[in-house]
Design an enzyme around this catalytic site. Structure first.
Site, PDB file in Angstrom:
ATOM      1  N   GLU A  31      -5.533  -8.382  -1.016  1.00 18.70           N
ATOM      2  CA  GLU A  31      -6.246  -8.195   0.214  1.00 18.70           C
ATOM      3  C   GLU A  31      -7.539  -8.026   0.061  1.00 18.70           C
ATOM      4  O   GLU A  31      -8.020  -6.918  -0.647  1.00 18.70           O
ATOM      5  CB  GLU A  31      -5.531  -6.894   1.100  1.00 18.70           C
ATOM      6  CG  GLU A  31      -4.496  -7.244   1.612  1.00 18.70           C
ATOM      7  CD  GLU A  31      -3.818  -5.930   2.681  1.00 18.70           C
ATOM      8  OE1 GLU A  31      -4.566  -5.440   3.191  1.00 18.70           O
ATOM      9  OE2 GLU A  31      -2.455  -5.699   2.538  1.00 18.70           O
ATOM     10  N   GLU A  67       0.880  -1.071  -0.011  1.00 21.46           N
ATOM     11  CA  GLU A  67      -0.077  -0.002  -0.007  1.00 21.46           C
ATOM     12  C   GLU A  67       0.861   1.331  -0.194  1.00 21.46           C
ATOM     13  O   GLU A  67       1.047   2.008   0.959  1.00 21.46           O
ATOM     14  CB  GLU A  67      -1.015   0.077   1.046  1.00 21.46           C
ATOM     15  CG  GLU A  67      -1.972  -1.073   1.346  1.00 21.46           C
ATOM     16  CD  GLU A  67      -3.193  -1.126   2.246  1.00 21.46           C
ATOM     17  OE1 GLU A  67      -4.399  -1.542   2.106  1.00 21.46           O
ATOM     18  OE2 GLU A  67      -2.991  -0.119   3.056  1.00 21.46           O
TER      19      GLU A  67
HETATM   20  P1  P53 Z   1      -7.096  -3.396   9.569  1.00 18.39           P
HETATM   21  C1  P53 Z   1      -6.414   1.042   6.650  1.00 18.39           C
HETATM   22  C2  P53 Z   1      -6.004   1.379   7.740  1.00 18.39           C
HETATM   23  C3  P53 Z   1      -4.500   0.902   7.727  1.00 18.39           C
HETATM   24  C4  P53 Z   1      -4.087  -0.098   6.899  1.00 18.39           C
HETATM   25  O1  P53 Z   1      -6.918  -2.995   7.874  1.00 18.39           O
HETATM   26  C5  P53 Z   1      -4.856  -0.517   5.805  1.00 18.39           C
HETATM   27  C6  P53 Z   1      -6.161  -0.040   5.636  1.00 18.39           C
HETATM   28  C7  P53 Z   1      -6.863  -0.045   4.269  1.00 18.39           C
HETATM   29  O2  P53 Z   1      -6.824   0.579   3.442  1.00 18.39           O
HETATM   30  O3  P53 Z   1      -4.469  -1.242   4.893  1.00 18.39           O
HETATM   31  C8  P53 Z   1      -4.291  -2.778   4.974  1.00 18.39           C
HETATM   32  O4  P53 Z   1      -6.109  -4.009  10.050  1.00 18.39           O
HETATM   33  C9  P53 Z   1      -3.140  -3.116   5.099  1.00 18.39           C
HETATM   34  C10 P53 Z   1      -2.927  -4.211   6.309  1.00 18.39           C
HETATM   35  C11 P53 Z   1      -4.119  -4.172   7.246  1.00 18.39           C
HETATM   36  C12 P53 Z   1      -5.460  -4.227   6.259  1.00 18.39           C
HETATM   37  O5  P53 Z   1      -5.440  -3.278   5.479  1.00 18.39           O
HETATM   38  O6  P53 Z   1      -7.113  -1.631   9.957  1.00 18.39           O
HETATM   39  O7  P53 Z   1      -2.147  -3.362   4.304  1.00 18.39           O
HETATM   40  O8  P53 Z   1      -1.745  -4.471   6.791  1.00 18.39           O
HETATM   41  O9  P53 Z   1      -4.314  -5.045   8.341  1.00 18.39           O
HETATM   42  C13 P53 Z   1      -6.780  -4.078   7.047  1.00 18.39           C
HETATM   43  O10 P53 Z   1      -8.404  -3.634   9.514  1.00 18.39           O
END
Ligand code: P53
Length: 474
Positions: free
Chosen positions: A372, A179
């Site tokens: 993801e 990301e």
């Molecule tokens: P969580 C939001 C916030 C932080 C990371 O998110 C994020 C996102 C989504 O755009 O990205 C990804 O754990 C990331 C993972 C993460 C997943 O989203 O906040 O690549 O590391 O765990 C899900 O529910």
């Protein structure tokens, strides 16, 4: 029809969210270790609150996470039982170079991932490796200011040399930065950036972006040199933007929000800084630290495929009355009145996945990989520890249908699909354990209590059947 025969079904994790063992076998401290659960997390991951060491007032969930470092064999065996063709994981940079600027790698760290990849191969599972999933050794943060410094490019290059050579023949699919656009929205988590008072944040972020983009191109170059079989992808926090109304201003706002994201991928996939971004930077007085040869590197070493995460679409409005922000949406935007939301307020939009796939394919004309997707939800196990997660099955089934439409009806070239957090792990956004994505329940709570026992959820058998039928039996 349907998905290609070699479609890569699987699941995804990130080192800091599952491994734990934060100080074992020589591993150095990383930015991601220092993000606490609770109210200060947002300020820390945004680079506004200095957290360069642990303190007694916070709980740091990444330190032990779900202890996958010691349990990976058991976990990979469970993934294999579901029939995973691929397992996406990330390397913890500070296991291999504990400080980041050493010349010699830490053998224990290298050996750990070698064993892990061999374990995957034992089951015919292709590792899909994220080189950096939000992590940066703290020594590089403290000494060099992380990615704001050009020196990081060289340290990352060393890391790439070492891992591509060591894992040649074991790993074929690589992602350079998870990301990459999160750098703009959570700069400490995304790129180790902590801001000193009075610093021009935009300047620092875009300067860091140039360094990461350069590092990504160099990684692609080395990967191809070391083994022509290597396939390198970029990785976008995806989710297309919609206009709240057909009012042209709203439409324009949504296009601009898309471009802010595409900026990185435009460089990684097309090999050039897009003019809209260069113009914008010029207006804002942001200077990219471009040196001789940089633009050629970016041009010559573009990625082989484009990967992305998809949780939700986003909505942009220019009407000051429409200002209810979609919660938990790092990239901003307002609430979409037509969609339901998860318990964390993330809006559920399967068709948005088809739209996003089409937008990206139209723009880049390269194979795509959904690395993801998933539903973070509260699971309540029964007395045997079993979770009947029909809500998760429904979410995933709807999204798989939408991606199937993109493939079958629209002709999008899609390499694979890895669901996020195939085993429950620590949330990146909130640091919680109770925001669960997995097919496998892990007995651990937000405060670190629990036996860490693994238990299959209802979705475990469901996903097994999805993979066995190559996405036909949902
Ligand atoms: P969580 C939001 C916030 C932080 C990371 O998110 C994020 C996102 C989504 O755009 O990205 C990804 O754990 C990331 C993972 C993460 C997943 O989203 O906040 O690549 O590391 O765990 C899900 O529910």
């Amino acid at each position: 029809m349907g998905f290609r025969k070699d479609f890569l079904w699987g699941g995804a994790t990130a080192a800091n969210q599952c491994e734990g063992a934060y100080n074992e076998d020589g591993r150095g401290l990383a930015n991601v270790d220092l993000a606490p659960v609770g109210k200060d997390r947002a300020a820390v991951i945004n680079g506004d609150m200095k957290m360069f060491d642990f303190d007694d007032n916070h709980f740091y969930p990444a330190r032990d996470a779900i202890d996958m470092y010691h349990r990976y064999k058991e976990d990979i065996a469970l993934f294999a039982e579901m029939g995973f063709k691929t397992y996406r994981l990330s390397i913890a940079w500070s296991r291999i170079f504990p400080k980041g600027d050493e010349t010699e790698p830490n053998e224990a760290g290298l050996k750990y991932y070698e064993d892990l990849f061999k374990e995957c191969k034992k089951y015919g599972m292709e590792p899909l490796v994220t080189i950096t999933h939000f992590d940066c050794p703290m020594h590089l943060v403290e000494k060099y200011g992380a990615w704001r410094s050009r020196e990081l490019v060289g340290f990352y290059e060393n890391l790439c040399h070492v891992i591509f050579n060591r894992y040649k023949g074991l790993v074929k699919y690589w992602l350079t930065f998870n990301e990459i656009n999160v750098l703009l929205h959570a700069p400490f988590m995304g790129a180790g950036l902590y801001f000193e008072e009075g610093e021009d944040k935009d300047q620092v972020k875009y300067q860091a972006a140039h360094h990461e983009l350069l590092a990504s191109a160099i990684a692609t170059k080395i990967a191809h040199e070391v083994d022509p079989e290597n396939k390198v992808g970029c990785m976008l926090a995806g989710g297309s933007n919609y206009a709240y109304t057909p009012k042209p201003e709203d439409v324009w706002a949504s296009r601009k929000a898309d471009r802010e994201n595409y900026f990185f991928i435009d460089v990684q996939s097309r090999g050039e800084y897009p003019t809209y971004a260069l113009k914008e930077m010029e207006r804002k007085g942001i200077e990219l630290p471009i040196q001789e040869g940089d633009l050629e590197l970016l041009k010559e070493h573009t990625v082989d495929f484009v990967s992305f995460s998809y949780y939700a679409s986003r909505v942009q409005s220019t009407d000051p009355e429409i200002n209810e922000k979609a919660p938990g949406n790092l990239m901003g935007g307002v609430i979409n009145p037509y969609l339901e939301s998860s318990e964390w307020g993330w809006q559920i939009d399967p068709l948005g996945l088809r739209i996003t796939l089409n937008d990206l394919y139209d723009r880049y004309q390269k194979p795509l990989f959904i690395v993801e997707n998933g539903l973070g939800a509260i699971d309540t196990p029964d007395e045997n520890g079993y979770v009947e997660d029909d809500y998760r099955i429904e979410y995933l089934a709807e999204h798989i249908k939408a991606m199937k439409d993109a493939v079958e009806i629209d002709g999008v070239e899609l390499l694979g699909y890895t669901t996020w957090g195939c085993i429950d792990l620590v949330s990146a956004g909130t640091g919680e354990m109770k925001k669960r994505y997995g097919f496998i329940y892990v007995d651990r709570d937000n405060d670190g209590n629990g036996t860490l026992k693994r238990t299959k959820k209802k979705s475990f058998d469901w996903y097994k059947q999805v993979i066995a039928s190559n996405g036909e039996d949902l």
